[in-house]
Scaffold this motif. Structure first.
Motif, PDB file in Angstrom:
ATOM      1  N   GLU A  48       0.800  -1.348  -0.519  1.00 17.31           N
ATOM      2  CA  GLU A  48      -0.360  -0.207  -0.370  1.00 17.31           C
ATOM      3  C   GLU A  48       0.441   1.218   0.039  1.00 17.31           C
ATOM      4  O   GLU A  48       0.341   2.369   0.247  1.00 17.31           O
ATOM      5  CB  GLU A  48      -1.063   0.376   1.239  1.00 17.31           C
ATOM      6  CG  GLU A  48       0.004  -0.138   2.765  1.00 17.31           C
ATOM      7  CD  GLU A  48      -1.583  -0.468   3.774  1.00 17.31           C
ATOM      8  OE1 GLU A  48      -2.049   0.144   3.638  1.00 17.31           O
ATOM      9  OE2 GLU A  48      -1.316  -1.374   3.971  1.00 17.31           O
ATOM     10  N   LEU A  49       2.231   0.878  -0.006  1.00 20.42           N
ATOM     11  CA  LEU A  49       3.034   2.169  -0.089  1.00 20.42           C
ATOM     12  C   LEU A  49       3.813   1.933  -1.134  1.00 20.42           C
ATOM     13  O   LEU A  49       4.236   1.639  -1.608  1.00 20.42           O
ATOM     14  CB  LEU A  49       4.085   2.783   1.446  1.00 20.42           C
ATOM     15  CG  LEU A  49       3.127   2.342   2.418  1.00 20.42           C
ATOM     16  CD1 LEU A  49       4.037   2.404   3.445  1.00 20.42           C
ATOM     17  CD2 LEU A  49       2.888   3.357   2.700  1.00 20.42           C
ATOM     18  N   HIS A  50       4.124   3.611  -2.065  1.00 20.07           N
ATOM     19  CA  HIS A  50       5.433   3.315  -3.361  1.00 20.07           C
ATOM     20  C   HIS A  50       6.501   4.670  -2.931  1.00 20.07           C
ATOM     21  O   HIS A  50       5.460   5.979  -2.085  1.00 20.07           O
ATOM     22  CB  HIS A  50       4.394   4.390  -4.267  1.00 20.07           C
ATOM     23  CG  HIS A  50       3.248   2.689  -4.455  1.00 20.07           C
ATOM     24  ND1 HIS A  50       3.636   1.998  -4.952  1.00 20.07           N
ATOM     25  CD2 HIS A  50       2.349   2.804  -3.951  1.00 20.07           C
ATOM     26  CE1 HIS A  50       2.971   0.769  -5.303  1.00 20.07           C
ATOM     27  NE2 HIS A  50       1.400   1.381  -4.723  1.00 20.07           N
ATOM     28  N   ASP A  51       6.963   5.185  -2.829  1.00 18.21           N
ATOM     29  CA  ASP A  51       8.506   6.176  -3.168  1.00 18.21           C
ATOM     30  C   ASP A  51       8.819   6.625  -1.173  1.00 18.21           C
ATOM     31  O   ASP A  51       8.560   7.578  -1.305  1.00 18.21           O
ATOM     32  CB  ASP A  51       7.715   7.029  -3.650  1.00 18.21           C
ATOM     33  CG  ASP A  51       7.591   7.042  -5.307  1.00 18.21           C
ATOM     34  OD1 ASP A  51       8.735   5.868  -5.621  1.00 18.21           O
ATOM     35  OD2 ASP A  51       6.727   7.001  -5.839  1.00 18.21           O
ATOM     36  N   VAL A  52       8.404   5.721  -0.560  1.00 16.81           N
ATOM     37  CA  VAL A  52       9.216   6.068   0.436  1.00 16.81           C
ATOM     38  C   VAL A  52       9.781   5.666   0.726  1.00 16.81           C
ATOM     39  O   VAL A  52      10.929   4.607   0.214  1.00 16.81           O
ATOM     40  CB  VAL A  52       8.240   5.126   1.412  1.00 16.81           C
ATOM     41  CG1 VAL A  52       8.855   5.107   2.749  1.00 16.81           C
ATOM     42  CG2 VAL A  52       7.039   5.144   1.482  1.00 16.81           C
ATOM     43  N   ASN A  53      10.706   6.906   1.503  1.00 14.14           N
ATOM     44  CA  ASN A  53      12.735   7.484   1.690  1.00 14.14           C
ATOM     45  C   ASN A  53      12.921   6.592   2.656  1.00 14.14           C
ATOM     46  O   ASN A  53      12.525   7.624   3.677  1.00 14.14           O
ATOM     47  CB  ASN A  53      13.257   8.300   0.885  1.00 14.14           C
ATOM     48  CG  ASN A  53      12.909   8.507  -0.330  1.00 14.14           C
ATOM     49  OD1 ASN A  53      13.996   7.566  -0.478  1.00 14.14           O
ATOM     50  ND2 ASN A  53      12.334   8.848  -1.200  1.00 14.14           N
ATOM     51  N   ILE A  54      13.415   5.473   2.929  1.00 18.26           N
ATOM     52  CA  ILE A  54      14.486   5.349   4.107  1.00 18.26           C
ATOM     53  C   ILE A  54      15.705   5.668   4.728  1.00 18.26           C
ATOM     54  O   ILE A  54      16.191   6.023   3.517  1.00 18.26           O
ATOM     55  CB  ILE A  54      13.954   4.320   4.352  1.00 18.26           C
ATOM     56  CG1 ILE A  54      13.356   3.279   4.793  1.00 18.26           C
ATOM     57  CG2 ILE A  54      15.114   3.183   6.149  1.00 18.26           C
ATOM     58  CD1 ILE A  54      11.735   3.885   5.468  1.00 18.26           C
ATOM     59  N   ARG A  55      16.132   7.355   5.189  1.00 20.11           N
ATOM     60  CA  ARG A  55      16.755   6.736   5.537  1.00 20.11           C
ATOM     61  C   ARG A  55      17.628   6.668   7.162  1.00 20.11           C
ATOM     62  O   ARG A  55      16.932   7.013   8.428  1.00 20.11           O
ATOM     63  CB  ARG A  55      17.129   8.721   6.176  1.00 20.11           C
ATOM     64  CG  ARG A  55      17.113   9.431   4.796  1.00 20.11           C
ATOM     65  CD  ARG A  55      17.774  11.166   5.413  1.00 20.11           C
ATOM     66  NE  ARG A  55      17.024  11.608   5.943  1.00 20.11           N
ATOM     67  CZ  ARG A  55      16.208  12.621   5.627  1.00 20.11           C
ATOM     68  NH1 ARG A  55      15.694  12.985   4.700  1.00 20.11           N
ATOM     69  NH2 ARG A  55      15.424  13.488   6.894  1.00 20.11           N
TER      70      ARG A  55
END
Length: 442
Positions: A48-55
């Motif tokens: 259900e998620l897209h383009d989530v950036n993890i740092r």
């Protein structure tokens, strides 16, 4: 009075990560502060998620997020500093490095970066409503200032750490609390020092005087030096470092460290994050001698250099004949990161009586098993310059130690060739001649 607020904010990991939206930037874990339950819950939301950036940075164990999304269609992993496992992910196109001096991270978060959610692991809340960031202070406070939502995963085994400032977060600034129970902390094994490491460390030892303030990097050579210091006659040492490692514990337990000669944080051990064995984590628990600070305090050369006789010991991958140091890549393949090495190379030289040492074995074996020199005419194509030639002080191999400060290019070439492996010295002289930096001296 804070217990009621704590209870209202307690939710499951799956409930907490519902705050993450497509397109968000999530400031995640650093080294031993991996929020495992939150990571697993976020991985379960993949579809259900897209383009989530993890740092994140210095990943010490496998990542549920990365395992759930090997093609990177839903999550992108961005690392402040690569661990061994992240290095492989970068080479496979599954993760990306953020080039930055470690000391600059808090300011960059406050002034330039999008941070939507902070999801970190913390120690249990105290009676005043504060959660200690535990063994990683680093840049968390700066990220929390910018975030839309803050989630903390409470690890009963995370030690509460005494600090200077920005080492805690109050319950009033937290949106969700996830109770993780007793999770333990990931261990970073300390590589036993090799004979080369011990030889290199033996060259550095005489340069350390009573009352010196020590910064150590990670690896076999700094570990060897820590052991030598613990077994030496040195006394009244101080510690001001980016990373706290097991070697420092050995020095303290041997009675070599009291910090009474420090000009900054007198009597205390100053650090920004820690990773090591359980011995280190046990030593840190509620230890009032520790002063945990954000990294823009510990690593800023203007702060660290206030301590006189600052001794900085770090390692590198290769160095060219003019003194350019690469500590973060093998050619264009990223291996780690800039970290705080340049911060401390500069700080040690600015410190009254201070010295910076870059240490490296003279050779390495390539993938074909052939022995290659780490001292080169030119850096490998694509290699990243971590420390510029103008900043370098001492270089040490198992064949000796040279001080490059103030030397001309031909003097630098001569000095570096003198501590290269003997089998490569003639070849390096030929390289220096081609580069017009060789002068036949006496």
């Amino acid at each position: 009075m804070y217990i009621e607020e704590y209870r209202k904010k307690c939710v499951s990991a799956d409930e907490a990560v519902k705050v993450v939206r497509s397109g968000d930037w999530v400031e995640f874990s650093w080294a031993a502060n991996m929020a495992c339950l939150l990571e697993e819950a976020l991985a379960r939301r993949k579809e259900e998620l897209h383009d989530v950036n993890i740092r994140a940075a210095v990943l010490l164990k496998s990542s549920a997020i990365l395992e759930s999304d090997p093609t990177g269609e839903h999550f992108t992993w961005n690392s402040w500093h690569l661990s061994g496992s992240e290095r492989k992910l970068v080479q496979n196109g599954q993760a990306y490095y953020i080039p930055i001096k470690y000391s600059e991270v808090p300011r960059w978060l406050r002034e330039n970066l999008q941070t939507d959610v902070v999801a970190i692991q913390v120690a249990p809340m105290d009676e005043h409503g504060y959660f200690s960031f535990g063994v990683t202070i680093s840049h968390y406070a700066a990220a929390i200032e910018k975030a839309r939502a803050v989630i903390v995963e409470v690890n009963e085994d995370m030690p509460s750490i005494h600090g200077g400032y920005d080492h805690v977060v109050h319950i009033s600034k937290v949106d969700y609390v996830v109770e993780g129970g007793h999770r333990g902390l990931p261990v970073l094994p300390t590589a036993p020092p090799s004979e080369k490491d011990k030889t290199i460390a033996a060259y550095v030892m005489p340069e350390i005087k009573n009352g010196a303030c020590i910064q150590l990097g990670i690896g076999g050579m700094p570990n060897a030096l820590g052991q030598m210091i613990a077994e030496s006659n040195l006394k009244n040492l101080g510690i001001h470092t980016e990373m706290l490692v097991d070697g420092f514990v050995d020095m303290v337990l041997a009675g070599k460290v009291n910090g009474k000669c420090k000009q900054l944080d007198r009597g205390r051990i100053t650090f920004s994050f820690a990773a090591g064995t359980q011995k280190l984590y046990d030593f840190m628990k509620n230890n009032p001698v520790l002063a945990g600070y954000p990294v823009d305090y510990t690593n800023h050369p203007c702060n660290a250099s206030r301590n006189e006789n600052l001794i900085s010991i770090n390692s590198c991958l290769e160095i060219d004949l003019t003194g350019q140091v690469c500590s973060e890549s093998a050619g264009s393949n990223m291996m780690s990161g800039s970290g705080g090495q340049l911060d401390f190379v500069e700080a040690a030289y600015y410190s009254k009586g201070g010295k910076s040492f870059i240490c490296l074995p003279s050779t390495y074996k390539d993938k074909q098993g052939q022995i290659k020199s780490r001292i080169k005419g030119l850096l490998t194509l694509g290699a990243v310059v971590t420390d510029t030639r103008a900043t370098i002080h001492y270089i040490v191999t198992e064949y000796g130690m040279v001080n490059l400060k103030g030397l001309s290019t031909w003097q630098r070439a001569e000095a570096l060739i003198s501590i290269a492996h003997p089998d490569f010295r003639e070849e390096l002289i030929d390289e220096a001649k081609k580069l017009k930096i060789w002068r036949q001296s006496h």
